[in-house]
Design a protein around this motif. Structure first.
Motif, PDB file in Angstrom:
ATOM      1  N   LEU A 142      35.356 -79.536   3.053  1.00 32.15           N
ATOM      2  CA  LEU A 142      33.418 -79.678   3.583  1.00 32.15           C
ATOM      3  C   LEU A 142      33.355 -81.537   4.252  1.00 32.15           C
ATOM      4  N   PHE A 143      33.253 -81.900   2.057  1.00 32.21           N
ATOM      5  CA  PHE A 143      32.234 -83.227   2.223  1.00 32.21           C
ATOM      6  C   PHE A 143      33.037 -85.035   2.512  1.00 32.21           C
ATOM      7  N   ASN A 144      34.035 -84.593   2.512  1.00 35.72           N
ATOM      8  CA  ASN A 144      35.229 -85.613   2.987  1.00 35.72           C
ATOM      9  C   ASN A 144      35.764 -85.869   4.814  1.00 35.72           C
ATOM     10  N   ARG A 146      26.112 -95.218   8.713  1.00 35.23           N
ATOM     11  CA  ARG A 146      26.291 -95.623   7.215  1.00 35.23           C
ATOM     12  C   ARG A 146      25.765 -94.222   6.219  1.00 35.23           C
ATOM     13  N   ARG A 147      24.632 -94.305   6.156  1.00 38.30           N
ATOM     14  CA  ARG A 147      23.740 -93.184   5.869  1.00 38.30           C
ATOM     15  C   ARG A 147      24.714 -91.797   5.300  1.00 38.30           C
ATOM     16  N   LEU A 148      25.034 -90.802   6.577  1.00 36.68           N
ATOM     17  CA  LEU A 148      25.599 -90.144   6.490  1.00 36.68           C
ATOM     18  C   LEU A 148      27.589 -90.206   5.594  1.00 36.68           C
ATOM     19  N   THR A 149      27.982 -91.308   5.686  1.00 38.54           N
ATOM     20  CA  THR A 149      29.008 -91.462   5.013  1.00 38.54           C
ATOM     21  C   THR A 149      28.344 -91.664   3.553  1.00 38.54           C
ATOM     22  N   LEU A 150      27.926 -92.940   2.725  1.00 39.46           N
ATOM     23  CA  LEU A 150      27.138 -92.509   1.875  1.00 39.46           C
ATOM     24  C   LEU A 150      26.368 -91.302   1.187  1.00 39.46           C
ATOM     25  N   LEU A 151      26.013 -89.835   2.158  1.00 32.78           N
ATOM     26  CA  LEU A 151      25.670 -88.696   1.581  1.00 32.78           C
ATOM     27  C   LEU A 151      26.700 -88.220   1.498  1.00 32.78           C
ATOM     28  N   MET A 152      28.260 -88.174   2.017  1.00 33.57           N
ATOM     29  CA  MET A 152      29.277 -86.994   2.005  1.00 33.57           C
ATOM     30  C   MET A 152      29.979 -87.585   0.439  1.00 33.57           C
ATOM     31  N   ILE A 153      30.486 -88.751   0.480  1.00 35.02           N
ATOM     32  CA  ILE A 153      31.359 -89.646  -0.535  1.00 35.02           C
ATOM     33  C   ILE A 153      30.636 -88.626  -2.117  1.00 35.02           C
ATOM     34  N   PRO A 154      29.873 -88.667  -2.597  1.00 38.22           N
ATOM     35  CA  PRO A 154      29.458 -87.978  -4.040  1.00 38.22           C
ATOM     36  C   PRO A 154      30.096 -86.410  -4.374  1.00 38.22           C
ATOM     37  N   GLY A 155      29.606 -85.651  -3.056  1.00 40.63           N
ATOM     38  CA  GLY A 155      30.040 -84.331  -2.908  1.00 40.63           C
ATOM     39  C   GLY A 155      31.672 -83.969  -2.790  1.00 40.63           C
ATOM     40  N   ALA A 156      32.762 -85.289  -2.378  1.00 43.64           N
ATOM     41  CA  ALA A 156      34.155 -85.160  -2.169  1.00 43.64           C
ATOM     42  C   ALA A 156      34.397 -85.286  -4.113  1.00 43.64           C
ATOM     43  N   ALA A 157      33.790 -86.554  -4.562  1.00 41.66           N
ATOM     44  CA  ALA A 157      34.185 -87.106  -5.558  1.00 41.66           C
ATOM     45  C   ALA A 157      34.094 -85.352  -6.727  1.00 41.66           C
ATOM     46  N   VAL A 158      32.711 -85.493  -6.213  1.00 41.44           N
ATOM     47  CA  VAL A 158      32.254 -83.891  -7.643  1.00 41.44           C
ATOM     48  C   VAL A 158      33.550 -83.015  -7.472  1.00 41.44           C
ATOM     49  N   SER A 159      33.592 -82.664  -6.035  1.00 39.87           N
ATOM     50  CA  SER A 159      34.627 -81.365  -6.322  1.00 39.87           C
ATOM     51  C   SER A 159      36.319 -81.635  -6.759  1.00 39.87           C
ATOM     52  N   LEU A 160      36.268 -83.213  -6.696  1.00 35.12           N
ATOM     53  CA  LEU A 160      37.772 -83.123  -7.242  1.00 35.12           C
ATOM     54  C   LEU A 160      37.627 -83.452  -8.838  1.00 35.12           C
ATOM     55  N   PHE A 161      36.595 -84.088  -9.072  1.00 38.43           N
ATOM     56  CA  PHE A 161      36.529 -83.927 -10.401  1.00 38.43           C
ATOM     57  C   PHE A 161      36.628 -82.468 -11.712  1.00 38.43           C
ATOM     58  N   ALA A 162      36.041 -81.349 -10.606  1.00 36.18           N
ATOM     59  CA  ALA A 162      35.635 -80.308 -10.795  1.00 36.18           C
ATOM     60  C   ALA A 162      36.876 -79.742 -10.701  1.00 36.18           C
ATOM     61  N   LEU A 163      37.695 -79.545 -10.277  1.00 36.56           N
ATOM     62  CA  LEU A 163      39.021 -79.055  -9.390  1.00 36.56           C
ATOM     63  C   LEU A 163      40.248 -79.697 -10.352  1.00 36.56           C
ATOM     64  N   GLY A 164      39.602 -81.041 -10.714  1.00 31.63           N
ATOM     65  CA  GLY A 164      40.626 -81.531 -11.844  1.00 31.63           C
ATOM     66  C   GLY A 164      40.594 -81.257 -13.357  1.00 31.63           C
ATOM     67  N   LEU A 165      39.199 -80.831 -13.633  1.00 29.23           N
ATOM     68  CA  LEU A 165      38.874 -79.987 -14.661  1.00 29.23           C
ATOM     69  C   LEU A 165      39.408 -78.753 -15.034  1.00 29.23           C
TER      70      LEU A 165
END
Length: 479
Positions: free
Chosen positions: A376-378, A333-352
């Motif tokens: 990496l994060f996903n 649980r902790r690992l998943t919660l730590l990693m998901i935000p990094g994946a989200a931010v990278s997609l938002f940056a890529l979209g930008l």
């Protein structure tokens, strides 16, 4: 509330300090081979799905196909996977986990050879449909087989060998595709070789002891445990737990497909299917299948696009290896919660980058960086949970049905994404499409936070007891 006929909470004792001392301190050779077979099936999954990324460029030229056929060829393996996952639920329950995996090894080989000799896109799509049946069946059966043979202490890591092997298959597929020296027929047909090895190994392995107990063959189950557990291990305790649970389930109303409708089972089904759906909505398959196509459509050279695909495959594998090495210490649980935000931010940056017009060759380092960070994060977080939750969450009496529904949910979501992604990009553009998948990652984090308990180190029987007692929220598993 669960039915009074369902598994009583006292029927399965939770692990005590004495129980934990009786766990095997080392893995036996038989269990290692079981994990190896599971890994081969995972590698075939990664290779057969990943090889289309590079091969699609050659296939497009050979068959002179347009966007629609590209999506159909890529997606046909996913339709087969949905069918395979649902069908193999029945087969693994009736024929056993081993018998089902033997059949799937044969289908893997046949499907690979079929695709290799296909003279047109129609037969190629049908061949990939056959391959998909094996892929979907393996994802439903292999992790469950390993989980039911592995001791609790090692279950998470051994089941995750399947997930790691997917990464190995993807890396091999991207390297083969990037070489541009191997024709697509040879590259797809080569998958028949590991399929034959999987078949040879499976013929030497035992059946799942939990399946044997469930079918009333306790003597055979004991013989299997004697083979897969080290000397000095308390076989009686494990057999008694499993037998007691099986007896309770044979007289319970919660059985098979109908059992999935029971209120006390529903939290497991919601968790399993939710995680499965979000592993796909997070954007992983979008990147694996279509990264070369997206990059070449935006001005990248074909060779560069294929090299980026290799880099993404290697990143996927490295992230999964790191995740595997720390997951039992950090917790699922902790690992998943730590990693998901990094994946989200990278997609938002890529979209930008795409929305602001910074998607040309001069922005190549930034685009590649965003893709690598996302992978990496996903891969090091949410993707590790996809098959692990299904193998350990469901009660024994509904485990084949539960894992089948979860696999079908995963492959159905994957199929939908693959059939629509290029059309979505055509309609709204690459940037907004990346933002949409970034939002899916945000939703995944919320789901994990509220729905996913940490099952690290828990026995299958203990997990089922918690579920039967209605204590399946994250707080109920806090140590």
């Amino acid at each position: 509330m669960k039915s009074s006929e369902s598994v009583p909470s006292e029927s399965v004792p939770s692990e005590t300090a004495e129980d934990q001392r009786s766990e095997p301190g080392q893995l036996t050779g038989a269990v290692v081979i079981v994990a190896l077979v599971s890994a081969i099936s995972g590698m075939l999954y990664g290779y057969d799905t990943g090889i289309i990324s590079g091969a699609l460029l050659q296939i497009t030229e050979d068959f002179s196909i347009a966007e629609l056929w590209k999506q159909v060829i890529a997606a046909s393996i996913l339709l087969g996977a949905v069918i395979g996952a649902l069908t193999c639920s029945y087969l693994s329950d009736k024929r056993g986990r081993k018998g089902t995996l033997v059949l799937l090894a044969v289908i893997f080989a046949v499907g690979a050879l079929w695709c290799a000799v296909s003279p047109n896109p129609i037969l190629l799509s049908l061949g990939r449909l056959v391959l998909g049946f094996a892929v979907g069946g393996a994802t439903q059966t292999a992790p469950m087989y390993v989980a039911e043979l592995a001791p609790p202490k090692y279950r998470g890591r051994l089941v995750l060998c399947f997930q790691i092997a997917i990464g190995v298959g993807i890396v091999i597929a991207t390297i083969v595709g990037a070489s541009e020296a191997i024709g697509w027929r040879w590259s797809i047909g080569a998958a028949a070789v590991p399929a034959a090895l999987m078949l040879a190994l499976m013929l030497r392995l035992p059946e799942s002891p939990r399946w044997l107990v469930k079918n009333g063959d306790n003597d055979a189950a004991r013989a299997v445990l004697e083979r897969v557990r080290p000397s000095g291990y308390d076989l009686d305790r494990e057999l008694n737990e499993t037998a007691e649970l099986a007896r309770a389930e044979r007289t319970a109303s919660t059985r098979g497909w109908s059992g999935l409708r029971e209120a006390w089972v529903r939290p497991a089904l919601i968790l399993g299917c939710g995680i499965a759906i979000f592993t796909q909505l997070s954007g992983i398959e979008m990147i694996i299948y279509y990264a070369p196509t997206i990059l070449t459509d935006n001005g990248f050279d074909t060779s560069v696009a294929l090299q980026v695909s290799v880099a993404l495959g290697v990143t996927y594998l490295v992230a999964q290896l790191v995740g595997l090495s720390i997951i039992d210490r950090v917790g699922r649980r902790r690992l998943t919660l730590l990693m998901i935000p990094g994946a989200a931010v990278s997609l938002f940056a890529l979209g930008l980058l795409f929305v602001t017009g910074n998607s040309g060759r001069e922005s190549m380092p930034l685009i590649i960086g965003c893709l690598v960070v996302f992978m990496l994060f996903n891969a090091g977080g949410l993707q590790l949970m996809g098959w692990l939750t299904g193998s350990e969450t469901y009660p024994l009496a509904v485990r084949p049905a539960g894992t089948a529904v979860q696999s079908a949910a995963l492959w159905g979501t994957n199929l939908f994404i693959t059939l629509t992604l290029l059309s979505l990009i055509t309609a709204i553009g690459v940037g907004p499409s990346m933002w949409l998948y970034g939002l899916f990652n945000v939703a995944a984090w919320v789901f994990v936070y509220f729905r996913m308990p940490d099952l690290t180190g828990r026995s299958l029987e203990e997990i089922e007891t918690k579920l039967a007692d209605g204590k399946f929220r994250p707080a109920d598993f806090a140590r």
